[in-house]
Design a protein around this motif. Structure first.
Motif, PDB file in Angstrom:
ATOM      1  N   ASN A  81       2.217  52.662 -91.340  1.00 34.53           N
ATOM      2  CA  ASN A  81       2.707  51.389 -91.869  1.00 34.53           C
ATOM      3  C   ASN A  81       3.642  51.605 -93.043  1.00 34.53           C
ATOM      4  O   ASN A  81       3.609  52.645 -93.707  1.00 34.53           O
ATOM      5  N   LEU A  82       4.429  50.595 -93.316  1.00 37.55           N
ATOM      6  CA  LEU A  82       5.314  50.564 -94.480  1.00 37.55           C
ATOM      7  C   LEU A  82       4.699  49.628 -95.512  1.00 37.55           C
ATOM      8  O   LEU A  82       4.157  48.570 -95.163  1.00 37.55           O
ATOM      9  N   TYR A  83       4.806  50.016 -96.786  1.00 41.30           N
ATOM     10  CA  TYR A  83       4.240  49.214 -97.863  1.00 41.30           C
ATOM     11  C   TYR A  83       5.315  48.852 -98.879  1.00 41.30           C
ATOM     12  O   TYR A  83       6.204  49.647 -99.163  1.00 41.30           O
ATOM     13  N   PHE A  84       5.191  47.636 -99.414  1.00 42.53           N
ATOM     14  CA  PHE A  84       6.153  47.064-100.340  1.00 42.53           C
ATOM     15  C   PHE A  84       5.392  46.366-101.468  1.00 42.53           C
ATOM     16  O   PHE A  84       4.216  46.057-101.321  1.00 42.53           O
ATOM     17  N   ALA A 116      -7.614  47.894-105.611  1.00 41.87           N
ATOM     18  CA  ALA A 116      -7.544  49.334-105.890  1.00 41.87           C
ATOM     19  C   ALA A 116      -6.628  50.032-104.888  1.00 41.87           C
ATOM     20  O   ALA A 116      -5.809  50.878-105.267  1.00 41.87           O
ATOM     21  N   VAL A 117      -6.739  49.672-103.635  1.00 42.68           N
ATOM     22  CA  VAL A 117      -5.878  50.245-102.592  1.00 42.68           C
ATOM     23  C   VAL A 117      -4.432  49.819-102.839  1.00 42.68           C
ATOM     24  O   VAL A 117      -3.511  50.644-102.759  1.00 42.68           O
ATOM     25  N   MET A 160      -2.945  49.050-105.627  1.00 44.72           N
ATOM     26  CA  MET A 160      -2.354  49.755-106.767  1.00 44.72           C
ATOM     27  C   MET A 160      -2.116  51.233-106.447  1.00 44.72           C
ATOM     28  O   MET A 160      -1.154  51.826-106.932  1.00 44.72           O
ATOM     29  N   GLU A 161      -2.931  51.815-105.589  1.00 41.74           N
ATOM     30  CA  GLU A 161      -2.665  53.193-105.150  1.00 41.74           C
ATOM     31  C   GLU A 161      -1.362  53.244-104.358  1.00 41.74           C
ATOM     32  O   GLU A 161      -0.566  54.173-104.509  1.00 41.74           O
ATOM     33  N   TYR A 162      -1.121  52.236-103.541  1.00 40.89           N
ATOM     34  CA  TYR A 162       0.126  52.178-102.777  1.00 40.89           C
ATOM     35  C   TYR A 162       1.323  51.981-103.701  1.00 40.89           C
ATOM     36  O   TYR A 162       2.397  52.537-103.462  1.00 40.89           O
ATOM     37  N   VAL A 163       1.156  51.223-104.765  1.00 43.61           N
ATOM     38  CA  VAL A 163       2.226  51.066-105.752  1.00 43.61           C
ATOM     39  C   VAL A 163       2.525  52.414-106.401  1.00 43.61           C
ATOM     40  O   VAL A 163       3.690  52.780-106.595  1.00 43.61           O
ATOM     41  N   ARG A 164       1.487  53.174-106.729  1.00 43.86           N
ATOM     42  CA  ARG A 164       1.699  54.520-107.297  1.00 43.86           C
ATOM     43  C   ARG A 164       2.486  55.399-106.329  1.00 43.86           C
ATOM     44  O   ARG A 164       3.394  56.122-106.726  1.00 43.86           O
ATOM     45  N   ARG A 165       2.132  55.349-105.059  1.00 44.14           N
ATOM     46  CA  ARG A 165       2.836  56.151-104.047  1.00 44.14           C
ATOM     47  C   ARG A 165       4.298  55.734-103.960  1.00 44.14           C
ATOM     48  O   ARG A 165       5.187  56.568-103.822  1.00 44.14           O
ATOM     49  N   ALA A 207       1.895  45.062 -96.407  1.00 45.41           N
ATOM     50  CA  ALA A 207       2.159  46.084 -95.397  1.00 45.41           C
ATOM     51  C   ALA A 207       2.967  45.476 -94.272  1.00 45.41           C
ATOM     52  O   ALA A 207       2.773  44.315 -93.909  1.00 45.41           O
ATOM     53  N   LEU A 208       3.842  46.279 -93.720  1.00 47.36           N
ATOM     54  CA  LEU A 208       4.446  45.970 -92.436  1.00 47.36           C
ATOM     55  C   LEU A 208       3.707  46.852 -91.445  1.00 47.36           C
ATOM     56  O   LEU A 208       3.872  48.080 -91.454  1.00 47.36           O
ATOM     57  N   GLU A 209       2.826  46.240 -90.665  1.00 45.98           N
ATOM     58  CA  GLU A 209       2.078  46.983 -89.653  1.00 45.98           C
ATOM     59  C   GLU A 209       3.012  47.192 -88.471  1.00 45.98           C
ATOM     60  O   GLU A 209       3.304  46.267 -87.710  1.00 45.98           O
ATOM     61  N   VAL A 210       3.505  48.401 -88.371  1.00 45.27           N
ATOM     62  CA  VAL A 210       4.597  48.724 -87.448  1.00 45.27           C
ATOM     63  C   VAL A 210       4.117  48.677 -85.997  1.00 45.27           C
ATOM     64  O   VAL A 210       3.130  49.312 -85.634  1.00 45.27           O
ATOM     65  N   GLU A 211       4.847  47.921 -85.199  1.00 46.89           N
ATOM     66  CA  GLU A 211       4.585  47.822 -83.762  1.00 46.89           C
ATOM     67  C   GLU A 211       5.605  48.608 -82.941  1.00 46.89           C
ATOM     68  O   GLU A 211       5.327  49.005 -81.820  1.00 46.89           O
ATOM     69  N   HIS A 212       6.800  48.784 -83.513  1.00 42.69           N
ATOM     70  CA  HIS A 212       7.867  49.478 -82.777  1.00 42.69           C
ATOM     71  C   HIS A 212       8.861  50.063 -83.778  1.00 42.69           C
ATOM     72  O   HIS A 212       9.219  49.396 -84.747  1.00 42.69           O
ATOM     73  N   ILE A 213       9.273  51.292 -83.517  1.00 45.36           N
ATOM     74  CA  ILE A 213      10.296  51.953 -84.340  1.00 45.36           C
ATOM     75  C   ILE A 213      11.339  52.547 -83.410  1.00 45.36           C
ATOM     76  O   ILE A 213      10.997  53.138 -82.380  1.00 45.36           O
ATOM     77  N   SER A 214      12.590  52.410 -83.793  1.00 43.50           N
ATOM     78  CA  SER A 214      13.652  53.137 -83.100  1.00 43.50           C
ATOM     79  C   SER A 214      14.690  53.534 -84.131  1.00 43.50           C
ATOM     80  O   SER A 214      14.800  52.931 -85.196  1.00 43.50           O
ATOM     81  N   GLY A 215      15.415  54.571 -83.825  1.00 43.92           N
ATOM     82  CA  GLY A 215      16.458  55.035 -84.708  1.00 43.92           C
ATOM     83  C   GLY A 215      17.614  55.592 -83.903  1.00 43.92           C
ATOM     84  O   GLY A 215      17.461  55.966 -82.739  1.00 43.92           O
ATOM     85  N   LYS A 216      18.774  55.646 -84.567  1.00 41.34           N
ATOM     86  CA  LYS A 216      19.922  56.201 -83.855  1.00 41.34           C
ATOM     87  C   LYS A 216      20.921  56.781 -84.839  1.00 41.34           C
ATOM     88  O   LYS A 216      20.943  56.459 -86.020  1.00 41.34           O
ATOM     89  N   LEU A 217      21.765  57.637 -84.293  1.00 30.35           N
ATOM     90  CA  LEU A 217      22.888  58.232 -85.011  1.00 30.35           C
ATOM     91  C   LEU A 217      24.141  57.564 -84.485  1.00 30.35           C
ATOM     92  O   LEU A 217      24.400  57.578 -83.278  1.00 30.35           O
ATOM     93  N   VAL A 218      24.916  56.936 -85.382  1.00 32.08           N
ATOM     94  CA  VAL A 218      26.100  56.200 -84.990  1.00 32.08           C
ATOM     95  C   VAL A 218      27.307  56.771 -85.724  1.00 32.08           C
ATOM     96  O   VAL A 218      27.238  57.030 -86.914  1.00 32.08           O
TER      97      VAL A 218
END
Length: 158
Positions: free
Chosen positions: A53-56, A109-110, A112-117, A144-155
């Motif tokens: 997941n991604l955290y913000f 607590a979790v 704030m740990e993510y903020v530290r990271r 959190a963004l609970e990721v369901e799909h990821i894609s990437g590309k080189l353009v």
């Protein structure tokens, strides 16, 4: 549910996508804003390899948190600075887009740990980070963004 990439030759591997999410300092989080308009905002982030997941973090009130309450679907896009092949004018850029659902991290607590990271990605001493967390924790939203799909590309921009 998620579309297949049209230009498969440009696709990044899962490992390349994760590396980009880990190394880039910020990206654009897009949600459904007021009156159905898209709302994209630059955000710094932390990618958690354990859960994928991604955290913000943000303030507890405002356009972003209102949009998250209305619709939890979102996307997050990062891209690198790019590179030029020798003798070529055009830039080659790697990008990643993650789709998923937003949720608030309820355990303080979790959270704030993510903020530290997240802060580990930026040059600051530990004492400063702890002081900022102590001052801001009670009015900081970690989600959190609970990721369901990821894609990437080189353009190539040519």
């Amino acid at each position: 549910m998620f579309r297949e990439m049209q230009r498969k030759k440009q696709a990044l591997s899962r490992e390349e996508c994760v590396a980009l999410l880990k190394t880039q300092l910020r990206g654009v989080l897009s949600v459904q804003g007021d009156d159905g308009y898209p709302y994209g905002m630059p955000m710094n982030h932390w990618y958690n390899e354990q859960d994928g997941n991604l955290y913000f973090h943000s303030g507890m009130k405002g356009h972003r948190s209102d949009a998250m309450k209305r619709c939890d679907k979102a996307s997050f896009c990062v891209y690198d600075e790019g590179f030029r092949k020798e003798g070529d004018w055009s830039l080659n850029i790697r990008s990643v887009i993650a789709f998923g659902r937003l949720r608030v991290v309820e355990d303080e607590a979790v959270a704030m740990e993510y903020v530290r990271r997240l802060c580990d990605k930026f040059p600051a001493d530990a004492a400063y980070v702890e002081e900022e967390i102590a001052q801001a924790a009670d009015h900081t939203l970690v989600f959190a963004l609970e990721v369901e799909h990821i894609s990437g590309k080189l353009v190539n921009e040519a």
